[in-house]
Design a protein around this motif. Sequence first.
Motif, PDB file in Angstrom:
ATOM      1  N   ILE A 131      -8.441 -13.879   2.062  1.00 29.42           N
ATOM      2  CA  ILE A 131      -8.065 -14.672   0.676  1.00 29.42           C
ATOM      3  C   ILE A 131      -6.897 -13.173  -0.196  1.00 29.42           C
ATOM      4  O   ILE A 131      -7.142 -13.342  -1.309  1.00 29.42           O
ATOM      5  CB  ILE A 131      -9.745 -14.431  -0.655  1.00 29.42           C
ATOM      6  N   SER A 132      -6.071 -13.136   0.551  1.00 29.28           N
ATOM      7  CA  SER A 132      -5.468 -12.139   0.691  1.00 29.28           C
ATOM      8  C   SER A 132      -4.157 -12.622   0.409  1.00 29.28           C
ATOM      9  O   SER A 132      -4.530 -14.191   0.324  1.00 29.28           O
ATOM     10  CB  SER A 132      -5.209 -11.136   2.373  1.00 29.28           C
ATOM     11  N   ASP A 133      -3.689 -12.256  -0.372  1.00 26.59           N
ATOM     12  CA  ASP A 133      -2.245 -12.273  -0.902  1.00 26.59           C
ATOM     13  C   ASP A 133      -2.156 -14.007  -1.543  1.00 26.59           C
ATOM     14  O   ASP A 133      -1.517 -14.438  -1.257  1.00 26.59           O
ATOM     15  CB  ASP A 133      -0.906 -13.282   0.690  1.00 26.59           C
ATOM     16  N   ASN A 134      -3.319 -13.029  -2.805  1.00 23.91           N
ATOM     17  CA  ASN A 134      -3.423 -14.046  -4.011  1.00 23.91           C
ATOM     18  C   ASN A 134      -2.986 -13.226  -4.815  1.00 23.91           C
ATOM     19  O   ASN A 134      -3.287 -12.176  -5.963  1.00 23.91           O
ATOM     20  CB  ASN A 134      -4.838 -14.678  -4.300  1.00 23.91           C
ATOM     21  N   VAL A 156      -9.093  -8.653   1.676  1.00 21.51           N
ATOM     22  CA  VAL A 156      -8.778  -9.358  -0.048  1.00 21.51           C
ATOM     23  C   VAL A 156      -7.697  -8.472  -0.377  1.00 21.51           C
ATOM     24  O   VAL A 156      -7.304  -8.125  -2.035  1.00 21.51           O
ATOM     25  CB  VAL A 156      -9.971  -8.410  -1.234  1.00 21.51           C
ATOM     26  N   SER A 157      -6.623  -7.982   0.697  1.00 19.81           N
ATOM     27  CA  SER A 157      -5.383  -7.347   0.551  1.00 19.81           C
ATOM     28  C   SER A 157      -4.591  -7.838  -0.394  1.00 19.81           C
ATOM     29  O   SER A 157      -4.516  -9.135  -0.352  1.00 19.81           O
ATOM     30  CB  SER A 157      -4.444  -7.063   1.806  1.00 19.81           C
ATOM     31  N   ARG A 158      -3.859  -7.604  -1.061  1.00 24.05           N
ATOM     32  CA  ARG A 158      -2.116  -7.982  -1.656  1.00 24.05           C
ATOM     33  C   ARG A 158      -2.697  -8.783  -2.581  1.00 24.05           C
ATOM     34  O   ARG A 158      -2.109  -9.973  -2.680  1.00 24.05           O
ATOM     35  CB  ARG A 158      -0.919  -8.375  -1.237  1.00 24.05           C
ATOM     36  N   THR A 159      -3.639  -8.545  -2.954  1.00 27.45           N
ATOM     37  CA  THR A 159      -3.844  -9.539  -4.559  1.00 27.45           C
ATOM     38  C   THR A 159      -3.710  -8.364  -6.034  1.00 27.45           C
ATOM     39  O   THR A 159      -3.404  -7.739  -5.985  1.00 27.45           O
ATOM     40  CB  THR A 159      -5.205  -9.755  -5.095  1.00 27.45           C
ATOM     41  N   GLY A 160      -4.450  -9.003  -7.141  1.00 27.90           N
ATOM     42  CA  GLY A 160      -4.252  -8.401  -8.054  1.00 27.90           C
ATOM     43  C   GLY A 160      -5.697  -7.515  -8.840  1.00 27.90           C
ATOM     44  O   GLY A 160      -5.630  -7.252 -10.127  1.00 27.90           O
ATOM     45  N   SER A 181      -5.966  -3.062   1.210  1.00 26.05           N
ATOM     46  CA  SER A 181      -4.775  -2.510   0.667  1.00 26.05           C
ATOM     47  C   SER A 181      -3.365  -3.249  -0.221  1.00 26.05           C
ATOM     48  O   SER A 181      -4.512  -4.443  -0.378  1.00 26.05           O
ATOM     49  CB  SER A 181      -4.136  -2.476   2.930  1.00 26.05           C
ATOM     50  N   ASP A 182      -3.288  -2.664  -0.491  1.00 28.17           N
ATOM     51  CA  ASP A 182      -1.984  -3.152  -1.485  1.00 28.17           C
ATOM     52  C   ASP A 182      -2.267  -3.656  -2.508  1.00 28.17           C
ATOM     53  O   ASP A 182      -1.752  -5.003  -3.209  1.00 28.17           O
ATOM     54  CB  ASP A 182      -0.361  -3.660  -0.526  1.00 28.17           C
ATOM     55  N   ASN A 183      -2.882  -3.268  -2.910  1.00 28.97           N
ATOM     56  CA  ASN A 183      -4.270  -3.693  -4.901  1.00 28.97           C
ATOM     57  C   ASN A 183      -3.826  -2.971  -5.613  1.00 28.97           C
ATOM     58  O   ASN A 183      -3.138  -1.694  -4.995  1.00 28.97           O
ATOM     59  CB  ASN A 183      -5.180  -4.020  -4.126  1.00 28.97           C
ATOM     60  N   LEU A 184      -3.948  -3.236  -6.792  1.00 27.95           N
ATOM     61  CA  LEU A 184      -3.449  -2.418  -8.306  1.00 27.95           C
ATOM     62  C   LEU A 184      -5.053  -1.710  -8.441  1.00 27.95           C
ATOM     63  O   LEU A 184      -5.732  -1.263  -9.552  1.00 27.95           O
ATOM     64  CB  LEU A 184      -3.329  -3.206  -9.045  1.00 27.95           C
ATOM     65  N   TRP A 185      -5.386  -0.359  -7.805  1.00 31.86           N
ATOM     66  CA  TRP A 185      -6.732  -0.308  -7.692  1.00 31.86           C
ATOM     67  C   TRP A 185      -6.782   0.968  -9.224  1.00 31.86           C
ATOM     68  O   TRP A 185      -5.695   1.560  -8.806  1.00 31.86           O
ATOM     69  CB  TRP A 185      -7.325   0.637  -6.702  1.00 31.86           C
ATOM     70  N   THR A 212      -4.167   2.555  -1.595  1.00 28.56           N
ATOM     71  CA  THR A 212      -3.987   2.856  -2.582  1.00 28.56           C
ATOM     72  C   THR A 212      -4.228   3.333  -4.445  1.00 28.56           C
ATOM     73  O   THR A 212      -4.774   1.932  -4.391  1.00 28.56           O
ATOM     74  CB  THR A 212      -1.924   3.756  -2.897  1.00 28.56           C
ATOM     75  N   CYS A 213      -4.468   3.845  -4.671  1.00 37.13           N
ATOM     76  CA  CYS A 213      -4.363   3.892  -6.130  1.00 37.13           C
ATOM     77  C   CYS A 213      -3.256   3.533  -6.884  1.00 37.13           C
ATOM     78  O   CYS A 213      -2.369   4.101  -6.909  1.00 37.13           O
ATOM     79  CB  CYS A 213      -5.194   5.505  -7.260  1.00 37.13           C
ATOM     80  N   TYR A 214      -2.768   2.217  -8.011  1.00 38.28           N
ATOM     81  CA  TYR A 214      -2.546   2.405  -8.387  1.00 38.28           C
ATOM     82  C   TYR A 214      -2.151   2.658  -9.644  1.00 38.28           C
ATOM     83  O   TYR A 214      -1.025   3.626 -10.594  1.00 38.28           O
ATOM     84  CB  TYR A 214      -2.351   0.771  -8.347  1.00 38.28           C
ATOM     85  N   THR A 215      -3.407   3.012 -10.670  1.00 39.02           N
ATOM     86  CA  THR A 215      -3.474   3.669 -11.908  1.00 39.02           C
ATOM     87  C   THR A 215      -4.772   4.576 -11.723  1.00 39.02           C
ATOM     88  O   THR A 215      -5.039   4.108 -11.142  1.00 39.02           O
ATOM     89  CB  THR A 215      -3.595   2.408 -13.675  1.00 39.02           C
ATOM     90  N   PRO A 216      -4.408   5.395 -12.921  1.00 35.82           N
ATOM     91  CA  PRO A 216      -3.938   5.834 -13.604  1.00 35.82           C
ATOM     92  C   PRO A 216      -2.931   7.120 -13.184  1.00 35.82           C
ATOM     93  O   PRO A 216      -2.004   6.918 -12.103  1.00 35.82           O
ATOM     94  CB  PRO A 216      -4.618   7.151 -14.507  1.00 35.82           C
ATOM     95  N   ALA A 217      -0.958   6.864 -13.795  1.00 30.77           N
ATOM     96  CA  ALA A 217      -0.994   7.186 -13.464  1.00 30.77           C
ATOM     97  C   ALA A 217       0.066   8.345 -12.417  1.00 30.77           C
ATOM     98  O   ALA A 217       0.758   8.472 -11.423  1.00 30.77           O
ATOM     99  CB  ALA A 217       0.734   8.401 -14.737  1.00 30.77           C
ATOM    100  N   GLY A 218      -1.155   9.534 -12.650  1.00 29.79           N
ATOM    101  CA  GLY A 218      -1.243  10.765 -12.300  1.00 29.79           C
ATOM    102  C   GLY A 218      -1.489  10.848 -11.020  1.00 29.79           C
ATOM    103  O   GLY A 218      -1.750  11.671 -10.348  1.00 29.79           O
TER     104      GLY A 218
END
Length: 290
Positions: A131-134, A156-160, A181-185, A212-218
């Motif tokens: 269910i990736s790339d959704n 579940v890669s490349r999702t929101g 990978s490439d999620n908004l963790w 990788t982590c997307y948030t927090p910014a630090g």
Amino acid sequence: MSPSDRPWSLSLMFLLGMASEGINCPSRCSCQYLEVNCTGQQLQEFPVDIPLDTRQLILAANNVSYLPAVELSFLADLVYLDCRKNLLGDDLDFTFIGVAKLVYLDLSFNNLTQVTFSMFSHLLSLVVLKISDNPNLVAIEKDAFTNNTWLRHLDVSRTGLTFLDTSTVRDLPSLRLLGLSDNLWHCNCSFLEFITWMMESNVHFTDAGNITCYTPAGLRGLRMPAVKAQLHFSCLTQLYKQDYIFLCLVGFCIFFAGTMAAWLAGVCAVIYEVHASKGEEEEEEEEEED
């Protein structure tokens, strides 16, 4: 091939030829024995006239936005379903109720926004789920894969997604390959348990360098395992509003209990002094009478 085997071989080829000529094949699709391939035919709807004994159905790269549960249920022997690169959305609850033998399901590159328990709960034989790339997929229910005990490969890669409950994947006994990978963790204290599970599990993570982590910014861009130490330190030392409220309540209770104890001790001391002084007065009176 010996001369005695040739009649059997010719007969088998003749029967297979007759069978292939008699196969009903959906318009704009190609059909082989137990397989229907409709890749890239700009289909707007689920194709009709699919042979009932089809084992493999490929609908990739079309514009299908809806999978009819009734029509799918006629394909009771289906084990492989490829629906990647379509327009499927969130009306998939109970869609796969009639294809319990399904082993492989690809729903990548669609418009899913959530995964519920009702989507895949009837797929007891499911081994591979993609269910990736959704990009609009933002939520997976905690018990979404509870019944998929044979699930071995989940992507579940490349999702929101920003969060995934640890039990959602930890309780899958057959899971061996997981794509994250490439999620908004969102790497906060609530996600620390999941990161710890990642480091301790025997599951292989595809494209691990891009988890990788997307948030927090630090913490943005930091790989999951590397961020564990920072989260562990900050989560153990940081106090939140509810923590301060709890500490204040504990402090008040201790203060109140101490005050009450001191008051009771003072009352007891006064009572003791009163009784002691009365006892001394009575003794003095008795001595005077003697």
